[in-house]
Design a protein around this motif. Structure first.
Motif, mmCIF file in Angstrom:
data_model
loop_
_atom_site.group_PDB
_atom_site.id
_atom_site.type_symbol
_atom_site.label_atom_id
_atom_site.label_comp_id
_atom_site.label_asym_id
_atom_site.label_seq_id
_atom_site.Cartn_x
_atom_site.Cartn_y
_atom_site.Cartn_z
ATOM 1 N N ARG A 189 0.815 -1.221 0.000
ATOM 2 C CA ARG A 189 0.000 0.000 0.000
ATOM 3 C C ARG A 189 0.842 1.262 0.000
ATOM 4 N NH1 ARG A 189 -4.870 1.665 4.238
ATOM 5 N NH2 ARG A 189 -5.103 3.821 3.527
ATOM 6 N N TYR A 190 1.868 1.319 0.816
ATOM 7 C CA TYR A 190 2.585 2.574 1.032
ATOM 8 C C TYR A 190 3.891 2.700 0.236
ATOM 9 C CZ TYR A 190 -0.722 3.531 4.747
ATOM 10 O OH TYR A 190 -1.875 3.786 5.459
ATOM 11 N N LEU A 191 4.292 1.650 -0.481
ATOM 12 C CA LEU A 191 5.463 1.732 -1.348
ATOM 13 C C LEU A 191 5.112 1.364 -2.784
ATOM 14 C CD1 LEU A 191 8.241 0.118 0.896
ATOM 15 C CD2 LEU A 191 7.758 2.542 0.538
ATOM 16 N N ARG A 192 3.842 1.478 -3.128
ATOM 17 C CA ARG A 192 3.396 1.117 -4.474
ATOM 18 C C ARG A 192 3.850 2.146 -5.501
ATOM 19 N NH1 ARG A 192 -0.447 4.630 -5.840
ATOM 20 N NH2 ARG A 192 -1.696 5.627 -4.213
ATOM 21 N N GLN A 198 14.450 12.395 7.759
ATOM 22 C CA GLN A 198 15.466 12.323 8.807
ATOM 23 C C GLN A 198 15.026 13.034 10.070
ATOM 24 O OE1 GLN A 198 18.778 13.965 6.547
ATOM 25 N NE2 GLN A 198 19.761 11.953 6.530
ATOM 26 N N ALA A 199 14.242 14.102 9.937
ATOM 27 C CA ALA A 199 13.762 14.815 11.114
ATOM 28 C C ALA A 199 12.779 13.962 11.907
ATOM 29 C CB ALA A 199 13.108 16.127 10.695
ATOM 30 N N ARG A 200 12.000 13.160 11.215
ATOM 31 C CA ARG A 200 11.024 12.311 11.894
ATOM 32 C C ARG A 200 11.663 11.036 12.436
ATOM 33 N NH1 ARG A 200 6.023 13.132 7.626
ATOM 34 N NH2 ARG A 200 4.965 14.787 8.787
ATOM 35 N N PHE A 201 12.651 10.512 11.722
ATOM 36 C CA PHE A 201 13.292 9.253 12.113
ATOM 37 C C PHE A 201 14.804 9.480 12.113
ATOM 38 C CE2 PHE A 201 9.305 8.294 9.933
ATOM 39 C CZ PHE A 201 8.633 7.613 10.932
ATOM 40 N N VAL A 202 15.302 9.870 13.264
ATOM 41 C CA VAL A 202 16.697 10.292 13.395
ATOM 42 C C VAL A 202 17.671 9.152 13.132
ATOM 43 C CG1 VAL A 202 18.359 11.370 14.972
ATOM 44 C CG2 VAL A 202 15.968 12.062 15.023
ATOM 45 N N ASN A 226 4.960 7.918 4.995
ATOM 46 C CA ASN A 226 3.829 7.982 4.075
ATOM 47 C C ASN A 226 2.497 7.827 4.805
ATOM 48 O OD1 ASN A 226 5.566 8.341 1.947
ATOM 49 N ND2 ASN A 226 5.535 6.205 1.296
ATOM 50 N N MET A 227 2.496 7.041 5.877
ATOM 51 C CA MET A 227 1.290 6.928 6.698
ATOM 52 C C MET A 227 0.923 8.274 7.313
ATOM 53 S SD MET A 227 1.858 3.368 8.795
ATOM 54 C CE MET A 227 1.685 1.762 8.027
ATOM 55 N N ILE A 228 1.937 8.971 7.817
ATOM 56 C CA ILE A 228 1.700 10.283 8.430
ATOM 57 C C ILE A 228 1.173 11.271 7.395
ATOM 58 C CG2 ILE A 228 2.808 12.252 9.570
ATOM 59 C CD1 ILE A 228 4.800 10.238 10.794
ATOM 60 N N VAL A 229 1.796 11.279 6.202
ATOM 61 C CA VAL A 229 1.355 12.190 5.138
ATOM 62 C C VAL A 229 -0.088 11.887 4.755
ATOM 63 C CG1 VAL A 229 1.716 12.843 2.728
ATOM 64 C CG2 VAL A 229 3.678 12.562 4.246
ATOM 65 N N GLU A 230 -0.422 10.598 4.615
ATOM 66 C CA GLU A 230 -1.788 10.225 4.262
ATOM 67 C C GLU A 230 -2.775 10.645 5.336
ATOM 68 O OE1 GLU A 230 -3.464 6.186 2.444
ATOM 69 O OE2 GLU A 230 -3.217 6.045 4.620
ATOM 70 N N ASP A 231 -2.406 10.453 6.594
ATOM 71 C CA ASP A 231 -3.289 10.827 7.693
ATOM 72 C C ASP A 231 -3.504 12.332 7.741
ATOM 73 O OD1 ASP A 231 -4.692 10.100 10.295
ATOM 74 O OD2 ASP A 231 -3.198 11.516 11.027
ATOM 75 N N GLU A 232 -2.437 13.112 7.564
ATOM 76 C CA GLU A 232 -2.567 14.564 7.593
ATOM 77 C C GLU A 232 -3.334 15.073 6.387
ATOM 78 O OE1 GLU A 232 1.439 15.885 7.815
ATOM 79 O OE2 GLU A 232 1.580 15.644 9.999
ATOM 80 N N ARG A 233 -3.143 14.420 5.237
ATOM 81 C CA ARG A 233 -3.876 14.828 4.042
ATOM 82 C C ARG A 233 -5.362 14.582 4.222
ATOM 83 N NH1 ARG A 233 -1.866 11.578 -0.718
ATOM 84 N NH2 ARG A 233 -0.094 12.980 -0.535
ATOM 85 N N ALA A 247 -7.002 14.338 7.073
ATOM 86 C CA ALA A 247 -7.549 15.136 8.164
ATOM 87 C C ALA A 247 -7.742 16.590 7.761
ATOM 88 C CB ALA A 247 -6.634 15.048 9.385
ATOM 89 N N ASN A 248 -6.808 17.119 6.983
ATOM 90 C CA ASN A 248 -6.850 18.537 6.647
ATOM 91 C C ASN A 248 -7.365 18.832 5.245
ATOM 92 O OD1 ASN A 248 -5.604 19.126 9.157
ATOM 93 N ND2 ASN A 248 -3.610 18.625 8.269
ATOM 94 N N GLY A 249 -7.583 17.772 4.457
ATOM 95 C CA GLY A 249 -8.036 17.996 3.095
ATOM 96 C C GLY A 249 -7.010 18.690 2.233
ATOM 97 N N ILE A 250 -5.729 18.541 2.565
ATOM 98 C CA ILE A 250 -4.650 19.223 1.851
ATOM 99 C C ILE A 250 -3.805 18.194 1.117
ATOM 100 C CG2 ILE A 250 -2.597 20.660 2.099
ATOM 101 C CD1 ILE A 250 -3.841 21.834 4.616
ATOM 102 N N ASP A 251 -3.482 18.495 -0.130
ATOM 103 C CA ASP A 251 -2.606 17.629 -0.905
ATOM 104 C C ASP A 251 -1.204 18.218 -0.883
ATOM 105 O OD1 ASP A 251 -1.630 15.702 -2.485
ATOM 106 O OD2 ASP A 251 -2.683 16.302 -4.321
ATOM 107 N N PHE A 252 -0.290 17.550 -0.208
ATOM 108 C CA PHE A 252 1.047 18.104 -0.012
ATOM 109 C C PHE A 252 1.871 17.962 -1.290
ATOM 110 C CE2 PHE A 252 -0.414 17.025 4.210
ATOM 111 C CZ PHE A 252 -0.089 18.157 4.928
ATOM 112 N N ASN A 253 2.788 18.910 -1.493
ATOM 113 C CA ASN A 253 3.650 18.891 -2.661
ATOM 114 C C ASN A 253 4.935 18.126 -2.438
ATOM 115 O OD1 ASN A 253 1.902 20.382 -4.258
ATOM 116 N ND2 ASN A 253 2.705 22.332 -3.558
ATOM 117 N N TYR A 254 5.211 17.730 -1.212
ATOM 118 C CA TYR A 254 6.505 17.110 -1.019
ATOM 119 C C TYR A 254 6.440 15.602 -1.293
ATOM 120 C CZ TYR A 254 4.409 16.957 3.759
ATOM 121 O OH TYR A 254 3.551 16.937 4.846
ATOM 122 N N ASP A 255 6.198 16.036 -0.475
ATOM 123 C CA ASP A 255 5.954 14.557 -0.775
ATOM 124 C C ASP A 255 5.963 13.571 0.147
ATOM 125 O OD1 ASP A 255 7.286 17.384 -0.789
ATOM 126 O OD2 ASP A 255 6.991 16.835 -0.963
#
Length: 240
Positions: free
Chosen positions: A46-49, A141-145, A171-178, A180-188
């Motif tokens: 799911r998250y590395l497709r 790296q900031a999230r997983f030192v 990617n789980m965090i990005v999906e959850d924040e997307r 929750a906030n209805g925002i499509d992030f550019n980073y990724d």
């Protein structure tokens, strides 16, 4: 679980959580190995497709908005320091980024630049893309030192599982924040009988070779770069 997450997120040594969670160093290390292996086995599909049609449409729209029609993203190699690190070219040769394209299973892409038509997307590389990739990897790296410093294991299988686990959880965090906030992030079932082996070129092999040649075609590469230069000059030349 607590010891494993502290090692991944804070990059602490295995014996630094002895007093906190009341388990030994060896137990913490084994827990980390089992955890990352389980995460990769359960969530990779799911998250590395690879990007689907909707993802590609979104990426193409983002690239076009930045003045790069047909761009699928930025690509560069970021090294996790070990004594056996490969250089950028070897890393890219081992990558599966272009596997669907060489197999003829990639989603179709068509666009026009400077009145020339193209049917294959592209990635920005080298200096132009380096900042994008380093910025994205910096978020990881900031999230997983644990992926900031030197690799702490010798077996490449464990190191790969650790890196993939960090990317999956990111990617789980990005999906959850997307969401929750209805925002499509550019980073990724394998057959017991072995098939006969043919040494003739099959249509699939011939198609694979042709696709590989298309990807590495220097003429198309040079033409695309020149068209992009003229396209960007048309868009922004007056402001320089």
């Amino acid at each position: 679980m607590t010891a494993t997450m502290r090692m991944l997120t804070y990059g602490v040594a295995a014996d630094s959580v002895d007093d906190y969670v009341r388990i030994g160093e060896s137990t913490t290390i084994e827990s980390l190995k089992y955890f990352v292996k389980a995460v990769v086995a359960m969530f990779s599909e799911r998250y590395l497709r690879s990007p689907n049609n909707d993802d590609i449409s979104r990426l193409l729209a983002m690239g076009s908005n930045h003045g790069f029609p047909g761009m699928l993203g930025s690509i560069d190699c970021v090294h996790w320091n070990t004594e056996r690190s490969h250089n950028d070219i070897n890393v890219l040769d081992r990558s599966s980024v272009f596997s669907l394209l060489t197999q003829g299973r990639a989603s179709p892409v068509s666009y026009s630049i400077n009145r020339n038509d193209y049917t294959m997307g592209y990635y920005l590389a080298d200096e132009l893309a380096m900042k994008d990739v380093e910025r994205a990897f910096g978020v990881l790296q900031a999230r997983f030192v644990i992926v900031q410093g030197l690799a702490r294991f010798w077996k490449t299988e464990i190191m790969e599982d650790m890196m993939m686990t960090c990317i999956i959880m990111h990617n789980m965090i990005v999906e959850d924040e997307r969401d929750a906030n209805g925002i499509d992030f550019n980073y990724d079932t394998i057959s017991e009988s072995l098939p006969l082996v043919s040494h003739e070129r099959t249509p699939k092999l011939f198609e694979f070779i042709q696709n590989h040649r298309r990807i590495r075609d220097r003429g198309t590469h040079s033409k695309l770069k020149q068209d992009l230069v003229e396209h960007l000059w048309t868009l922004h030349g007056d402001s320089l």
